[in-house]
Write a protein that holds these residues in place. Structure first.
Motif, PDB file in Angstrom:
ATOM      1  N   LYS A  91      -4.150  -0.104  -3.081  1.00 48.02           N
ATOM      2  CA  LYS A  91      -2.944  -0.916  -3.220  1.00 48.02           C
ATOM      3  C   LYS A  91      -2.100  -0.353  -4.354  1.00 48.02           C
ATOM      4  O   LYS A  91      -2.613   0.326  -5.254  1.00 48.02           O
ATOM      5  CB  LYS A  91      -3.310  -2.377  -3.518  1.00 48.02           C
TER       6      LYS A  91
ATOM      7  N   GLY B 107      -9.841  -0.119   0.183  1.00 44.64           N
ATOM      8  CA  GLY B 107      -8.410   0.119   0.336  1.00 44.64           C
ATOM      9  C   GLY B 107      -7.772   0.578  -0.955  1.00 44.64           C
ATOM     10  O   GLY B 107      -8.412   0.603  -2.018  1.00 44.64           O
TER      11      GLY B 107
ATOM     12  N   CYS C 119      -5.988  -1.596   4.377  1.00 50.23           N
ATOM     13  CA  CYS C 119      -7.146  -2.077   3.624  1.00 50.23           C
ATOM     14  C   CYS C 119      -8.064  -2.867   4.563  1.00 50.23           C
ATOM     15  O   CYS C 119      -7.604  -3.721   5.322  1.00 50.23           O
ATOM     16  CB  CYS C 119      -6.685  -2.975   2.479  1.00 50.23           C
TER      17      CYS C 119
ATOM     18  N   GLY D 137      -5.955  -7.771   3.591  1.00 54.96           N
ATOM     19  CA  GLY D 137      -6.477  -6.642   4.355  1.00 54.96           C
ATOM     20  C   GLY D 137      -6.794  -7.069   5.771  1.00 54.96           C
ATOM     21  O   GLY D 137      -6.549  -8.212   6.166  1.00 54.96           O
TER      22      GLY D 137
ATOM     23  N   GLU E  60       0.835  -1.201   0.000  1.00 55.24           N
ATOM     24  CA  GLU E  60       0.000   0.000   0.000  1.00 55.24           C
ATOM     25  C   GLU E  60       0.871   1.252   0.000  1.00 55.24           C
ATOM     26  O   GLU E  60       1.951   1.270   0.612  1.00 55.24           O
ATOM     27  CB  GLU E  60      -0.920   0.008   1.222  1.00 55.24           C
TER      28      GLU E  60
END
Length: 413
Positions: free
Chosen positions: A170, A168, A155, A188, A142
């Protein structure tokens, strides 16, 4: 641990070498022209015709899914030790792994599914991946956190009835740029109140699920690595069935450790292949160039670099074989120190050898006329992917300290 390969490995290596001589090396320039033409036409994200033509040949010749140590429905069954020299050979040409269905991140994802997925998940995703019909991506890193510590991941994976809702952002999600990428494995948090290493989970997210957006390709030293790509991906209120969870809630960190071990050593195997070819290129270039009245290959500084390259490559290869042997005999968890050591050693070694090869080529070495600049970008990146050098050195040190502490502990009589 010896450097001798098994009869099976020697046979496969001989056949794979012949395949490279006949099909891979002669198509290197064609592959680059193809990607470049697609880019100039406005869409670099088109699967390679060269690779599509060579895949059926590799399948027919029995050089398919060589990476998979545990057989699944007749696929794979080659040990990590047997695979090491084969993967090293693939490292000589960076796109070649896909020809044999042995390219990242699919290899790690397929091993993950083989080890941790339900039968239904395997039928839905593993089988077409093993057949080379689809591609996949692994979404862990991330942009907002130091993802070298996977417990930092932000996330969220929240359960609502019979579904998980995922939110989230990424990035560096390798493979997500390929139009054949059909499935994401997403890591996550399902429970932020659980113990630190039990908060994370992994869930299967089909690429075409509403709320999934591939934002942009990210470059590595200016390379976009099309049509593979390292993409930034957002997941906004993405809903998937609860049956898409891998192994169960809170098991994500455990799966990550099991997945990353093989992925790390595969990177190292390929790094050795890249370094070996770089050394060959270095020697050839030095023999062809004259400076100050004599061939560069006759100058002592290059003797030192050639010799040092040979020593470093062979040392890294032996350490890789030892780690592979340990993985096969005692398991990935018990081999974590050996895996960490080679993950530090191999890419650093390859960076150095490729750098010397670039130096030997002069200005040509940093140009796109040769493969070395691209190789350096790849090898430098390997020092970060699947855990940076610093994390692996820290893990090695902790293991060594713990071993010594156990020996020094007072005996109870």
């Amino acid at each position: 641990m010896t450097a001798d390969y098994s009869t099976k490995t020697r046979d496969l290596l001989q056949r794979l070498t012949a395949f490279f001589d006949q099909h891979i090396y002669p198509n290197e320039e064609r592959y680059l022209r193809e990607v470049d033409a697609n880019r100039r036409a406005g869409n670099a994200w088109i699967p390679s015709k060269v690779i599509d033509e060579l895949k059926p040949i590799a399948q027919r010749e029995g050089m398919w899914n060589l990476f998979l140590p545990h057989p699944y429905e007749g696929q794979g069954g080659i040990s990590n030790l047997d695979y090491a020299p084969l993967c090293e050979l693939m490292g000589r040409v960076m796109w070649s792994g896909e020809v044999f269905n042995c390219s990242a991140p699919d290899t790690g994802n397929m091993e993950t599914l083989e080890r941790y997925a339900t039968d239904a998940q395997k039928q839905r995703w593993l089988k077409p991946l093993l057949a080379g019909e689809i591609r996949s991506a692994f979404l862990m890193t991330e942009p907002a956190v130091a993802s070298s510590d996977a417990t930092n991941i932000q996330c969220t994976i929240r359960r609502e009835g019979d579904e998980y809702v995922i939110n989230g952002r990424k990035w560096f999600s390798s493979g997500a740029g390929n139009p054949r990428c059909a499935i994401f494995i997403v890591m996550g948090k399902t429970d932020t109140e659980a113990p630190r290493h039990a908060q994370q989970s992994m869930v299967l997210v089909p690429r075409d699920t509403p709320g999934v957006t591939v934002v942009r390709p990210l470059t590595v030293f200016g390379y976009d690595d099309a049509p593979h790509g390292h993409m930034e991906v957002t997941l906004e209120n993405v809903r998937v069935p609860v049956d898409n969870i891998l192994l169960g809630e809170g098991r994500g960190f455990e799966i990550a450790q099991g997945r990353l071990g093989p992925g790390r050593i595969h990177h190292c195997m390929r790094s050795i292949g890249a370094a070996e070819r770089a050394l060959e290129s270095m020697i050839d270039r030095l023999a062809d160039r004259v400076a100050f009245g004599k061939a560069l290959s006759e100058q002592s500084i290059w003797h030192e670099r050639i010799a040092e390259s040979r020593c470093m490559i062979d040392q890294a290869r032996l350490l890789t074989l030892d780690a592979a042997h340990r993985m096969d005999t005692v398991g990935n968890k018990e081999a974590r120190s050996e895996i960490a050591m080679i993950k530090v050693v191999a890419p650093n070694m390859s960076c150095k050898v490729v750098d010397w090869a670039i130096q030997a080529h002069g200005a040509a070495g940093v140009s796109a006329d040769f493969w070395l600049a691209d190789a350096y970008a790849q090898q430098r990146t390997v020092r970060i992917v699947d855990g940076p050098d610093e994390v692996h050195r820290n893990a090695i040190a902790k293991i060594e300290i713990a071993k010594r502490a156990a020996l020094r502990a007072p005996r109870v009589v």
